[in-house]
Design an enzyme around this catalytic site. Structure first.
Site, mmCIF file in Angstrom:
data_model
loop_
_atom_site.group_PDB
_atom_site.id
_atom_site.type_symbol
_atom_site.label_atom_id
_atom_site.label_comp_id
_atom_site.label_asym_id
_atom_site.label_seq_id
_atom_site.Cartn_x
_atom_site.Cartn_y
_atom_site.Cartn_z
ATOM 1 N N TYR A 1 1.461 5.128 -2.626
ATOM 2 C CA TYR A 1 1.774 6.535 -2.340
ATOM 3 C C TYR A 1 3.140 6.918 -2.908
ATOM 4 C CZ TYR A 1 -2.521 6.195 0.094
ATOM 5 O OH TYR A 1 -3.848 5.978 0.338
ATOM 6 N N HIS B 1 0.818 -1.205 0.000
ATOM 7 C CA HIS B 1 0.000 0.000 0.000
ATOM 8 C C HIS B 1 0.856 1.261 0.000
ATOM 9 C CE1 HIS B 1 -3.826 1.878 -0.403
ATOM 10 N NE2 HIS B 1 -3.305 2.869 0.287
ATOM 11 N N HIS C 1 -11.242 0.785 -9.394
ATOM 12 C CA HIS C 1 -10.689 1.779 -8.456
ATOM 13 C C HIS C 1 -9.265 2.163 -8.836
ATOM 14 C CE1 HIS C 1 -8.725 3.389 -4.907
ATOM 15 N NE2 HIS C 1 -8.017 2.283 -4.755
ATOM 16 N N PHE C 2 -8.417 1.145 -8.965
ATOM 17 C CA PHE C 2 -7.003 1.550 -9.023
ATOM 18 C C PHE C 2 -6.574 2.102 -10.375
ATOM 19 C CE2 PHE C 2 -6.114 -3.194 -9.369
ATOM 20 C CZ PHE C 2 -5.479 -3.195 -10.592
ATOM 21 N N HIS C 3 -7.343 1.825 -11.428
ATOM 22 C CA HIS C 3 -6.972 2.479 -12.685
ATOM 23 C C HIS C 3 -7.249 3.982 -12.628
ATOM 24 C CE1 HIS C 3 -6.401 -1.549 -14.312
ATOM 25 N NE2 HIS C 3 -5.672 -0.963 -15.249
ATOM 26 N N ARG D 1 -12.057 -10.228 -10.574
ATOM 27 C CA ARG D 1 -10.877 -9.629 -11.189
ATOM 28 C C ARG D 1 -9.910 -10.746 -11.562
ATOM 29 N NH1 ARG D 1 -7.044 -6.990 -6.423
ATOM 30 N NH2 ARG D 1 -5.697 -6.646 -8.214
ATOM 31 N N ARG D 2 -8.846 -10.429 -12.277
ATOM 32 C CA ARG D 2 -7.771 -11.363 -12.611
ATOM 33 C C ARG D 2 -8.297 -12.705 -13.142
ATOM 34 N NH1 ARG D 2 -3.626 -10.510 -7.480
ATOM 35 N NH2 ARG D 2 -2.530 -8.826 -8.492
HETATM 36 FE FE1 HAS Z 1 -6.320 2.148 -3.274
HETATM 37 C C1 HAS Z 1 -6.688 -1.269 -3.458
HETATM 38 C C2 HAS Z 1 -8.087 2.197 -0.345
HETATM 39 C C3 HAS Z 1 -5.728 5.551 -2.962
HETATM 40 C C4 HAS Z 1 -4.013 1.990 -5.827
HETATM 41 N N1 HAS Z 1 -5.524 0.662 -4.432
HETATM 42 C C5 HAS Z 1 -5.846 -0.687 -4.367
HETATM 43 C C6 HAS Z 1 -5.106 -1.381 -5.375
HETATM 44 C C7 HAS Z 1 -4.310 -0.462 -6.018
HETATM 45 C C8 HAS Z 1 -4.594 0.816 -5.423
HETATM 46 C C9 HAS Z 1 -3.311 -0.733 -7.138
HETATM 47 O O1 HAS Z 1 -8.976 0.202 1.781
HETATM 48 C C10 HAS Z 1 -5.232 -2.868 -5.702
HETATM 49 C C11 HAS Z 1 -4.127 -3.692 -5.133
HETATM 50 C C12 HAS Z 1 -4.303 -5.120 -5.569
HETATM 51 O O2 HAS Z 1 -3.795 -5.472 -6.634
HETATM 52 O O3 HAS Z 1 -4.952 -5.870 -4.852
HETATM 53 N N2 HAS Z 1 -6.862 3.597 -1.938
HETATM 54 C C13 HAS Z 1 -7.617 3.422 -0.835
HETATM 55 C C14 HAS Z 1 -7.830 4.703 -0.163
HETATM 56 C C15 HAS Z 1 -7.168 5.640 -0.925
HETATM 57 C C16 HAS Z 1 -6.553 4.941 -2.015
HETATM 58 C C17 HAS Z 1 -8.614 4.962 1.075
HETATM 59 N N3 HAS Z 1 -5.124 3.512 -4.220
HETATM 60 C C18 HAS Z 1 -5.015 4.845 -3.912
HETATM 61 C C19 HAS Z 1 -4.017 5.460 -4.757
HETATM 62 C C20 HAS Z 1 -3.530 4.453 -5.570
HETATM 63 C C21 HAS Z 1 -4.239 3.239 -5.211
HETATM 64 C C22 HAS Z 1 -3.621 6.909 -4.693
HETATM 65 C C23 HAS Z 1 -2.482 4.483 -6.619
HETATM 66 C C24 HAS Z 1 -1.777 5.521 -6.950
HETATM 67 N N4 HAS Z 1 -7.234 0.743 -2.147
HETATM 68 C C25 HAS Z 1 -7.841 0.969 -0.943
HETATM 69 C C26 HAS Z 1 -8.220 -0.330 -0.339
HETATM 70 C C27 HAS Z 1 -7.799 -1.329 -1.221
HETATM 71 C C28 HAS Z 1 -7.199 -0.615 -2.346
HETATM 72 C C29 HAS Z 1 -8.893 -0.571 0.946
HETATM 73 C C30 HAS Z 1 -7.890 -2.843 -1.026
HETATM 74 C C31 HAS Z 1 -9.143 -3.374 -1.529
HETATM 75 C C32 HAS Z 1 -9.193 -4.870 -1.560
HETATM 76 O O4 HAS Z 1 -10.106 -5.389 -0.951
HETATM 77 O O5 HAS Z 1 -8.371 -5.518 -2.210
HETATM 78 C C33 HAS Z 1 -7.074 7.129 -0.598
HETATM 79 O O6 HAS Z 1 -5.733 7.522 -0.519
HETATM 80 C C34 HAS Z 1 -7.832 7.958 -1.591
HETATM 81 C C35 HAS Z 1 -7.906 9.409 -1.177
HETATM 82 C C36 HAS Z 1 -8.226 10.273 -2.359
HETATM 83 C C37 HAS Z 1 -9.079 11.285 -2.363
HETATM 84 C C38 HAS Z 1 -9.335 12.027 -3.656
HETATM 85 C C39 HAS Z 1 -8.815 13.458 -3.618
HETATM 86 C C40 HAS Z 1 -9.053 14.107 -4.939
HETATM 87 C C41 HAS Z 1 -8.167 14.934 -5.573
HETATM 88 C C42 HAS Z 1 -8.548 15.497 -6.915
HETATM 89 C C43 HAS Z 1 -9.117 16.900 -6.788
HETATM 90 C C44 HAS Z 1 -9.472 17.450 -8.117
HETATM 91 C C45 HAS Z 1 -9.289 18.743 -8.498
HETATM 92 C C46 HAS Z 1 -9.654 19.172 -9.879
HETATM 93 C C47 HAS Z 1 -8.683 19.770 -7.611
HETATM 94 C C48 HAS Z 1 -9.811 11.692 -1.152
HETATM 95 C C49 HAS Z 1 -6.855 15.330 -4.985
HETATM 96 C C50 HAS Z 1 -10.817 20.140 -9.862
HETATM 97 C C51 HAS Z 1 -10.870 20.911 -11.119
HETATM 98 C C52 HAS Z 1 -11.849 20.879 -12.042
HETATM 99 C C53 HAS Z 1 -11.756 21.679 -13.243
HETATM 100 C C54 HAS Z 1 -13.048 19.983 -11.879
#
Ligand code: HAS
Length: 561
Positions: free
Chosen positions: A222, A218, A372-374, A435-436
């Site tokens: 990051y 995990h 999710h992860f894509h 998946r997979r």
């Molecule tokens: Fe995740 C599984 C929870 C973030 C990648 N994650 C995965 C896997 C990958 C992955 C690859 O709790 C699969 C692994 C596998 O092969 O089994 N993930 C989270 C949580 C976050 C999160 C709570 N993940 C990421 C990031 C990744 C990533 C970043 C890659 C870079 N994830 C999980 C959990 C699993 C999981 C479980 C396991 C599930 C299972 O059962 O297998 C948080 O960090 C997310 C927080 C993000 C936000 C979004 C903020 C939004 C922003 C954009 C703002 C937009 C603007 C534009 C300003 C709160 C910053 C506005 C302008 C306009 C013009 C509209």
């Protein structure tokens, strides 16, 4: 800033080699959607097996591209902001180790001897070269951290009262997270998997190996994300035509990542019977903690973009959104960044769904997960990496971008493809699509008793999205190498857009010191992981002999027959 030839060479190689490998990575991404949607009903295509392709896709795109880029971008930010070049011998050593590791692992995967996916869970066994290759790639990426620390301390001695530049702080924090989390995977690979794969040990503790993997796994996400965040905080406001709303917000976000990126791996193991409930609850809470810096980032970037839009003459509550330089060829990085951010809104929300223990039971190991992860790793991370690779390449080489109009459109094409793909995957996941899995051989084969007609629309959407992304990915590769083939038009130099801060925030020493945060990180880590690791030793089932992906019998049993 002028830099030496040697510096340029290492950085350009570290950018170009993974982009070349991306050809394979992007092709196998398309093939995944082709197999899964039932266009093919076989287990292999042009002599490459489904799981072999999925392993190549995951390893090249998620491990090789990201690691090479993080190192190259680290060299660039450290040299640019600290106005000194890293040690060239160490740069070459790091590059050499990473390249050798990649070649060893690539051989094992292409020879069909390592179809173990990017998570390489035992009891699936890979050729020892795969594990040794992964270890060399990781060790190679450790080398710069020590040299950058030396550079940083030297700079700090000369500038004790000056705020550490945000990009430098981000790079150092990112590599501290990386160094810490990779210690676990290095132990898994070198102590558990390599001896087992070589036949020196007969069985392996699967639960322990998986827990060590997720200690790394995990935090790995990051490690992918932070270079993109560095770009969003330090470059995006400038190219949008504005200022960074708060530099302090960026610092707080970075330190929170340092605290919470590693001790959350057990949220990948909510269904793992060897780990007890209390540990899952604690790491689940910390998972909500690790979302906070992203919420801070969302607010800070939106405020910075609003300011930029208003500077460009916007009026009204949302008028700023229309005034941003979406299709400005000279500011193409904006297109790459904004598309990544829009995707990340959905990637973040689905991540928070995953973090909930009860909702996780519905979506774990379904197609929801790649949905999710894509939108995270193939959203802000991938678009940030490729856009920035092209930018750094043009600046260092003094060449102009090949087909600049197409270059500005690519991120939008990618984003549209990704939204369609991820919608299909997430919807399918909610309908139980695994998946997979090569669905084309069974569930998406009308001749099979297992046929699931309700998965036709979901997998067809994923296929459509996959096809659009493939076109966008290939177009990027053409532009990158087209640019390489162009004639040099000016002297190459190291140049980055630098965002000014909107507020003049005072330097607060606690947000400019790493030591107290590292101590807090270690304490949280020990509380979160000592019980989890003890669990995997105490509650583990029988240890496992090695298996290969194409046979239900253990490898050792086969060789005895
Ligand atoms: Fe995740 C599984 C929870 C973030 C990648 N994650 C995965 C896997 C990958 C992955 C690859 O709790 C699969 C692994 C596998 O092969 O089994 N993930 C989270 C949580 C976050 C999160 C709570 N993940 C990421 C990031 C990744 C990533 C970043 C890659 C870079 N994830 C999980 C959990 C699993 C999981 C479980 C396991 C599930 C299972 O059962 O297998 C948080 O960090 C997310 C927080 C993000 C936000 C979004 C903020 C939004 C922003 C954009 C703002 C937009 C603007 C534009 C300003 C709160 C910053 C506005 C302008 C306009 C013009 C509209």
């Amino acid at each position: 800033m002028q830099v030496s030839k040697s510096f340029k060479r290492v950085v350009l190689l570290e950018l170009a080699i993974p982009v070349a490998l991306l050809t394979l990575g992007v092709y196998h991404g398309l093939m995944q959607t082709v197999y899964r949607s039932g266009v093919l009903h076989q287990s292999a295509f042009v002599k490459l097996d489904y799981y072999q392709g999925l392993t190549l896709h995951g390893v090249i795109n998620a491990i090789v591209l990201t690691t090479f880029f993080a190192v190259a971008f680290g060299h660039v930010t450290m040299a640019f902001y600290l106005k000194q070049e890293p040690n060239k011998k160490l740069m070459w050593l790091s590059f050499g180790l990473m390249l050798t590791g990649t070649l060893l692992a690539a051989w094992a995967m292409l020879a069909g001897k390592a179809s173990v996916l990017y998570t390489f869970y035992p009891p699936l066994k890979a050729h020892p070269f795969f594990y040794i290759g992964a270890a060399l790639l990781i060790v190679g990426s450790w080398v710069p951290l020590f040299d950058w620390t030396r550079m940083y301390l030297r700079w700090k001695k000369i500038n004790p009262e000056v705020k550490t530049p945000l990009a430098v702080l981000g790079t150092i924090i990112n590599f501290i997270i990386w160094f810490t989390c990779t210690l676990a995977v290095a132990y898994e690979v070198l102590v558990l998997l390599v001896p087992w794969s070589l036949g020196w040990t007969t069985t392996v503790n699967v639960a322990l190996a998986r827990t060590l993997f997720w200690f790394f796994g995990h935090a790995l996400v990051y490690f992918w994300l932070l270079p993109a965040y560095i770009m969003f905080y330090t470059i995006l406001p400038k190219i949008a035509g504005g200022k960074l709303y708060s530099d302090m917000a960026g610092r707080i976000a970075l330190f929170l990542f340092l605290l919470f990126s590693v001790p959350v791996g057990v949220h990948h193991q909510y269904s793992d019977p060897s780990i007890t409930r209390g540990i899952k609850f604690f790491q689940g809470l910390l998972t909500y903690g690790v979302a906070i810096p992203s919420f801070i980032t969302a607010f800070t970037l939106a405020a910075s973009l609003e300011y930029a839009g208003r500077q460009r003459g916007a009026r009204g509550l949302f008028g700023w959104m229309r005034r941003l330089p979406y299709f400005d060829e000279t500011k193409y990085l904006f297109a790459y960044f904004i598309c990544g951010l829009i995707l990340f809104v959905f990637g973040g929300v689905t991540g928070i769904v995953n973090a909930s223990y009860s909702l996780n039971k519905v979506v774990h190991n379904t197609a929801w997960m790649p949905g999710h992860f894509h939108m995270t790793v193939a959203g802000p991370v991938f678009l940030g990496i490729v856009g920035m690779s092209l930018y750094i390449y043009t600046k260092l080489s003094g060449k102009k971008v090949f087909m600049p109009k197409l270059n500005t459109i690519i991120p939008y094409l990618w984003m549209i493809g990704m939204l369609i793909f991820s919608f299909g995957m997430s919807w399918g996941g909610l309908r139980g699509e695994p998946r997979r899995t090569n669905l084309g051989t069974s569930y998406l084969n009308p001749d099979s008793d297992l046929y699931r007609s309700d998965w036709v629309p979901t997998t067809t959407l994923a296929l459509l999205g996959g096809f659009i992304m493939f076109i966008a990915g290939m177009a990027f590769i053409v532009i990158f190498f087209g640019t390489m083939l162009r004639k040099k038009q000016e002297a190459g130099e190291l140049e980055l857009p630098v965002s000014e801060s909107y507020h003049d925030e005072k330097r607060i020493p606690i947000f400019d010191k790493l030591k107290p945060w590292i101590i807090a990180m270690v304490v949280i880590l020990l509380i979160a992981y000592i019980p989890a690791l003890l669990n995997t030793v105490k509650n583990t089932g029988p240890q496992s002999p090695p298996y290969e992906d194409n046979n239900p019998m253990p490898v050792t049993t086969i060789s005895k027959q």
